[in-house]
Enzyme design. Structure first.
Site, PDB file in Angstrom:
ATOM      1  N   LYS A  25     -22.073  -6.073   3.768  1.00 22.98           N
ATOM      2  CA  LYS A  25     -21.151  -5.423   2.806  1.00 22.98           C
ATOM      3  C   LYS A  25     -20.670  -6.437   1.763  1.00 22.98           C
ATOM      4  O   LYS A  25     -20.712  -6.160   0.570  1.00 22.98           O
ATOM      5  CB  LYS A  25     -19.986  -4.809   3.580  1.00 22.98           C
ATOM      6  CG  LYS A  25     -18.971  -4.084   2.736  1.00 22.98           C
ATOM      7  CD  LYS A  25     -18.162  -3.049   3.523  1.00 22.98           C
ATOM      8  CE  LYS A  25     -17.139  -3.630   4.460  1.00 22.98           C
ATOM      9  NZ  LYS A  25     -16.298  -2.579   5.079  1.00 22.98           N
ATOM     10  N   GLU A  50       0.850  -1.198   0.000  1.00 23.03           N
ATOM     11  CA  GLU A  50       0.000   0.000   0.000  1.00 23.03           C
ATOM     12  C   GLU A  50       0.882   1.242   0.000  1.00 23.03           C
ATOM     13  O   GLU A  50       1.880   1.303   0.714  1.00 23.03           O
ATOM     14  CB  GLU A  50      -0.902   0.033   1.241  1.00 23.03           C
ATOM     15  CG  GLU A  50      -1.755   1.303   1.299  1.00 23.03           C
ATOM     16  CD  GLU A  50      -2.535   1.452   2.596  1.00 23.03           C
ATOM     17  OE1 GLU A  50      -3.587   0.808   2.721  1.00 23.03           O
ATOM     18  OE2 GLU A  50      -2.085   2.220   3.471  1.00 23.03           O
TER      19      GLU A  50
HETATM   20  P1  FAD Z   1     -18.213   0.563   6.687  1.00 22.56           P
HETATM   21  O1  FAD Z   1     -18.009  -0.799   6.176  1.00 22.56           O
HETATM   22  O2  FAD Z   1     -19.305   1.386   6.093  1.00 22.56           O
HETATM   23  O3  FAD Z   1     -18.417   0.469   8.284  1.00 22.56           O
HETATM   24  C1  FAD Z   1     -18.387   1.656   9.079  1.00 22.56           C
HETATM   25  C2  FAD Z   1     -19.128   1.397  10.383  1.00 22.56           C
HETATM   26  O4  FAD Z   1     -20.522   1.270  10.109  1.00 22.56           O
HETATM   27  C3  FAD Z   1     -18.716   0.106  11.089  1.00 22.56           C
HETATM   28  O5  FAD Z   1     -18.750   0.362  12.480  1.00 22.56           O
HETATM   29  C4  FAD Z   1     -19.795  -0.881  10.683  1.00 22.56           C
HETATM   30  O6  FAD Z   1     -19.988  -1.909  11.660  1.00 22.56           O
HETATM   31  C5  FAD Z   1     -21.012   0.014  10.572  1.00 22.56           C
HETATM   32  N1  FAD Z   1     -21.957  -0.457   9.531  1.00 22.56           N
HETATM   33  C6  FAD Z   1     -21.673  -0.852   8.284  1.00 22.56           C
HETATM   34  N2  FAD Z   1     -22.789  -1.203   7.645  1.00 22.56           N
HETATM   35  C7  FAD Z   1     -23.818  -1.018   8.488  1.00 22.56           C
HETATM   36  C8  FAD Z   1     -25.232  -1.205   8.411  1.00 22.56           C
HETATM   37  N3  FAD Z   1     -25.794  -1.670   7.290  1.00 22.56           N
HETATM   38  N4  FAD Z   1     -25.976  -0.905   9.518  1.00 22.56           N
HETATM   39  C9  FAD Z   1     -25.415  -0.434  10.651  1.00 22.56           C
HETATM   40  N5  FAD Z   1     -24.082  -0.241  10.780  1.00 22.56           N
HETATM   41  C10 FAD Z   1     -23.301  -0.523   9.706  1.00 22.56           C
HETATM   42  N6  FAD Z   1      -9.692   5.570   5.009  1.00 22.56           N
HETATM   43  C11 FAD Z   1      -9.499   6.550   4.099  1.00 22.56           C
HETATM   44  O7  FAD Z   1      -9.959   7.691   4.305  1.00 22.56           O
HETATM   45  N7  FAD Z   1      -8.792   6.333   2.944  1.00 22.56           N
HETATM   46  C12 FAD Z   1      -8.266   5.115   2.646  1.00 22.56           C
HETATM   47  O8  FAD Z   1      -7.644   4.940   1.586  1.00 22.56           O
HETATM   48  C13 FAD Z   1      -8.454   4.042   3.585  1.00 22.56           C
HETATM   49  N8  FAD Z   1      -7.988   2.801   3.322  1.00 22.56           N
HETATM   50  C14 FAD Z   1      -8.244   1.777   4.208  1.00 22.56           C
HETATM   51  C15 FAD Z   1      -7.795   0.485   3.896  1.00 22.56           C
HETATM   52  C16 FAD Z   1      -8.026  -0.578   4.764  1.00 22.56           C
HETATM   53  C17 FAD Z   1      -7.546  -1.959   4.409  1.00 22.56           C
HETATM   54  C18 FAD Z   1      -8.703  -0.336   6.003  1.00 22.56           C
HETATM   55  C19 FAD Z   1      -8.917  -1.469   6.974  1.00 22.56           C
HETATM   56  C20 FAD Z   1      -9.167   0.938   6.307  1.00 22.56           C
HETATM   57  C21 FAD Z   1      -8.949   2.014   5.421  1.00 22.56           C
HETATM   58  N9  FAD Z   1      -9.413   3.302   5.689  1.00 22.56           N
HETATM   59  C22 FAD Z   1      -9.195   4.319   4.782  1.00 22.56           C
HETATM   60  C23 FAD Z   1     -10.107   3.606   6.948  1.00 22.56           C
HETATM   61  C24 FAD Z   1     -11.652   3.484   6.816  1.00 22.56           C
HETATM   62  O9  FAD Z   1     -12.130   4.428   5.898  1.00 22.56           O
HETATM   63  C25 FAD Z   1     -12.252   3.727   8.207  1.00 22.56           C
HETATM   64  O10 FAD Z   1     -11.903   2.673   9.073  1.00 22.56           O
HETATM   65  C26 FAD Z   1     -13.745   4.019   8.248  1.00 22.56           C
HETATM   66  O11 FAD Z   1     -14.059   4.465   9.581  1.00 22.56           O
HETATM   67  C27 FAD Z   1     -14.661   2.811   7.965  1.00 22.56           C
HETATM   68  O12 FAD Z   1     -14.672   2.525   6.631  1.00 22.56           O
HETATM   69  P2  FAD Z   1     -15.389   1.162   6.101  1.00 22.56           P
HETATM   70  O13 FAD Z   1     -15.318   1.204   4.643  1.00 22.56           O
HETATM   71  O14 FAD Z   1     -14.849   0.008   6.812  1.00 22.56           O
HETATM   72  O15 FAD Z   1     -16.901   1.468   6.597  1.00 22.56           O
END
Ligand code: FAD
Length: 294
Positions: free
Chosen positions: A168, A17
């Protein structure tokens, strides 16, 4: 090439990354680091998306350089939390126009001082799963998403987080990449629980080599990642000696990867922090374990 096809091969994959330059910062040093990282021939290279969405164009520029000029498969990260649906749609179109087939679909962190209510659902996407559906609508992409072996920091119960992860994945995710972890047992336990819940897509283990003492405080504060006593002792002892900490951090990450591979994990992603020398050292430590030919 699609990452799901790379992951389907009968070999251990190693990917890196990198992050793009922040707004107004020069491209040159990042491009130099990326060029050097690609010389290690990772199976693919992911490019992060700046929090707040301000550097989206830079993500595509670097990802396009990786794929189209250096010949390494690129994975463009895309977050949606603070970009309107229209802006997200334009970003997907830009990724597609650059010939990039792989997107890591993320919600992103809610900007400091804001709350979810500041982003009305009609105008914004709420969860990464909504973004996954939109990416699918816009083309034949291979879609990855994030997962959290220790649970996402906003979700009070791990089981709820796994239930949300299932939603998801079912919305069209081809593979998952984990948040960093420093204790492999946490990953093994997580894999067992998600498989039990019917989440069967490949999971790529995200490894963060900690090469300076301050980095550990910063990353654990952001993500709540557990730091094992063994690793704390290393940071306590070598945290103020940069050369020793770097050596110890590389050794710790190498050991973590060897244990993962020995226990059947087939895909490793290194959070390189744009440090080619660190990635090269780990790569070279593993030359006979995962093979030199990428
Ligand atoms: P989601 O999957 O949407 O989850 C967010 C929260 O909502 C979780 O607590 C989940 O349990 C909850 N949730 C999800 N779906 C539902 C539902 N249907 N109902 C109720 N609750 C729900 N951040 C950046 O800004 N840029 C990056 O490039 C970046 N790269 C990353 C790469 C990796 C491998 C990882 C692990 C993280 C990265 N992040 C990045 C950080 C990430 O954006 C944050 O951790 C963010 O807070 C959550 O993103 P997510 O896509 O996991 O969210």
């Amino acid at each position: 090439m699609k990452i799901k096809d790379i992951l389907a091969r009968d070999k251990v994959t190693l990917s890196f990354e990198v992050f793009p330059p922040k707004k107004g910062m020069p491209f040159e040093p990042i491009v130099t680091a990326v060029d050097r990282l690609c010389q290690s021939r990772p199976d693919f290279m992911s490019v992060t998306y700046g929090a707040g969405g301000g550097t989206g164009h830079n993500t595509v520029k670097i990802a396009s350089h990786v794929q189209n000029e250096l010949g390494v498969t690129a994975l463009a990260h895309l977050s949606c939390v603070s970009s309107t649906r229209e802006q997200v749609s334009e970003a997907i179109a830009e990724i597609k126009a650059a010939g990039i087939e792989n997107i890591l679909a993320l919600r992103g962190d809610i900007p400091q001082g804001a709350s979810a209510g500041d982003y009305p659902v009609g105008e914004y996407y709420r969860y990464a799963s909504d973004l996954v559906q939109e990416i699918k609508r816009q083309g034949d992409f291979c879609i990855g998403a994030a997962c959290y072996p220790e649970g996402h920091i906003e979700c009070a119960h791990k089981e709820d987080d796994i239930a949300n992860l299932k939603i998801k994945v079912d919305s069209g995710v081809d593979f998952l990449t984990t948040q960093m972890f420093f204790d492999n047992n946490i990953l093994y336990n997580f894999l067992y629980r998600i498989r039990e819940r019917g989440i069967t897509v490949p999971v790529i283990a995200g490894i963060m080599p900690i090469t300076n003492g301050k980095q550990i405080a910063h990353v654990t504060e952001l993500s709540g990642t557990y730091v094992p006593t063994r690793f704390k002792a290393i940071v306590d002892k070598f945290g103020d000696n940069p050369a020793a900490m770097k050596q110890a951090g590389i050794a710790y990450a190498t050991e973590q990867i060897i244990d993962l591979v020995a226990n059947g994990v087939k895909a490793i992603h290194i959070y390189t922090m744009n440090k080619p020398d660190v990635a090269e050292s780990i790569r070279s430590n593993l030359s006979c374990i995962i093979g030199d030919e990428q």
